[in-house]
Design an enzyme around this catalytic site. Sequence first.
Site, mmCIF file in Angstrom:
data_model
loop_
_atom_site.group_PDB
_atom_site.id
_atom_site.type_symbol
_atom_site.label_atom_id
_atom_site.label_comp_id
_atom_site.label_asym_id
_atom_site.label_seq_id
_atom_site.Cartn_x
_atom_site.Cartn_y
_atom_site.Cartn_z
ATOM 1 N N ALA A 244 0.828 -1.211 0.000
ATOM 2 C CA ALA A 244 0.000 0.000 0.000
ATOM 3 C C ALA A 244 0.855 1.250 0.000
ATOM 4 O O ALA A 244 0.488 2.269 -0.589
ATOM 5 C CB ALA A 244 -0.917 -0.014 1.229
ATOM 6 N N SER A 249 1.800 5.925 -4.191
ATOM 7 C CA SER A 249 2.768 6.927 -4.653
ATOM 8 C C SER A 249 3.082 6.767 -6.133
ATOM 9 O O SER A 249 3.109 7.751 -6.884
ATOM 10 C CB SER A 249 4.060 6.824 -3.833
ATOM 11 N N CYS A 357 -6.005 5.436 5.216
ATOM 12 C CA CYS A 357 -4.640 4.972 4.958
ATOM 13 C C CYS A 357 -3.650 5.484 6.004
ATOM 14 O O CYS A 357 -3.439 6.699 6.138
ATOM 15 C CB CYS A 357 -4.210 5.412 3.566
ATOM 16 N N GLU A 366 6.168 12.068 -0.074
ATOM 17 C CA GLU A 366 6.883 11.584 -1.247
ATOM 18 C C GLU A 366 6.428 12.302 -2.509
ATOM 19 O O GLU A 366 7.259 12.710 -3.347
ATOM 20 C CB GLU A 366 6.656 10.085 -1.421
#
Length: 426
Positions: A244, A249, A357, A366
């Site tokens: 995940a 990303s 999440c 990120e």
Amino acid sequence: MSASFDLTDPDVVADPYPALAQARRSGPVQWHEGLGLWVTTTHAAANDVLRDRRLGRIFRPRAAGDDDPWTVFDWLHADSILDSEPPKHTRLRRLVAGAFNRGHVERLRPRVEQIAADLLVDVEAALDRDGEGGAWVDLIEAYAEPLPVLVICELLGAPVADWKRLRDWSQAIVKMYEVAPSQPAQEEAQRACAEFAAYVDELAAERAAHPGDDLLTSLVQERDGGDRLSRRELVATVVLLLNAGHEASVNGFGNGLASLLAEPEQVAAVLDTLDDDRATAALVDEMLRHDSPLHLFERTATSDVELHGVTVREGQKVAALLGAANRDPAVFDDPDNFRADRDPNPHLAFGAGIHFCLGAPLARMELQISVRALLRRFGSLEVVEATRRPTFVLRGYEHLVVRRVPAGPVPARDARGSSQETMTDE
């Protein structure tokens, strides 16, 4: 009302939004005969599904016994946060969140910046080489894929040289989340689960003997501090963090960058605000909303639930269609258009409720760092080939080939021979 769109139709997979918009006009919750479950088409309905505690993540084992090849796949899911409900989910999430909150994510910021800078050296070299029609580079292969896996390696303390193996294992496992995985895909997922679990077990043993300043060490200490985190729960947690933690990303970057680059005026505005953290955060949220990396998330009714005019019976499944939710005109003005400065932006790309999440802060960091670094270095780029993955649930690009924006007329043919968006089997 029954939903009529086919999630295995290549046209729907390539661009699901017209079909989802048409379905939305027929009602917020509909029965999908092909999937054998209810689906949501609106933001409100999806949000309610994600938050209603009577709709849980109920994992159904595939294995018939301990020697079944599905056994490891089963416990990797049954013992993960994602497929658990309270009280087990509460315990697991508290332990993992506690490990995250020890500063492991924020301490990675300089490393994420360095990893992005190092990868961009090779991206720039590719863009500067001579080639007919201009030099090009596949940003998925060269940048979007390695960056988050390398970051996860840093987070867990795994050898960075192993990033490709970890990525391959993850890719094999997540194919099981699609609508109809093929038999070869199922067999590959079984093998990947067994190898990945053994790898994490060995790495955890090393951390028990030689603790480090990493998340895996923190999780091992939670495991060895009592019966709060079992061996299988630790392995399942690490596998989930990788699967995940990088899928959002990779796909969020590819989908969002393609959406942004399709709007040159938006790119120009973004380039003027790259030093503004709030503007960059807004850009990333719009990247996640406009073409969401996750499109379907299932729940199972633990009792009869009245939901936006229909009754979901105990035992029936309902899927929140997150891509439909994030294009709902009742919530988002002009939802089909990309707006880098959209505010507010209450998208559901990371879910909602108790299964929101856990890695969302890491994914956002990120994306903010990687997009900002790319645009600072190259300004606007031109997409010359965009190849979609042939998957609906996890939506992303297999290839996103770009070149520098040409200063004048250039030949239409690029090094790959296409400037069309295509879809191919992996």
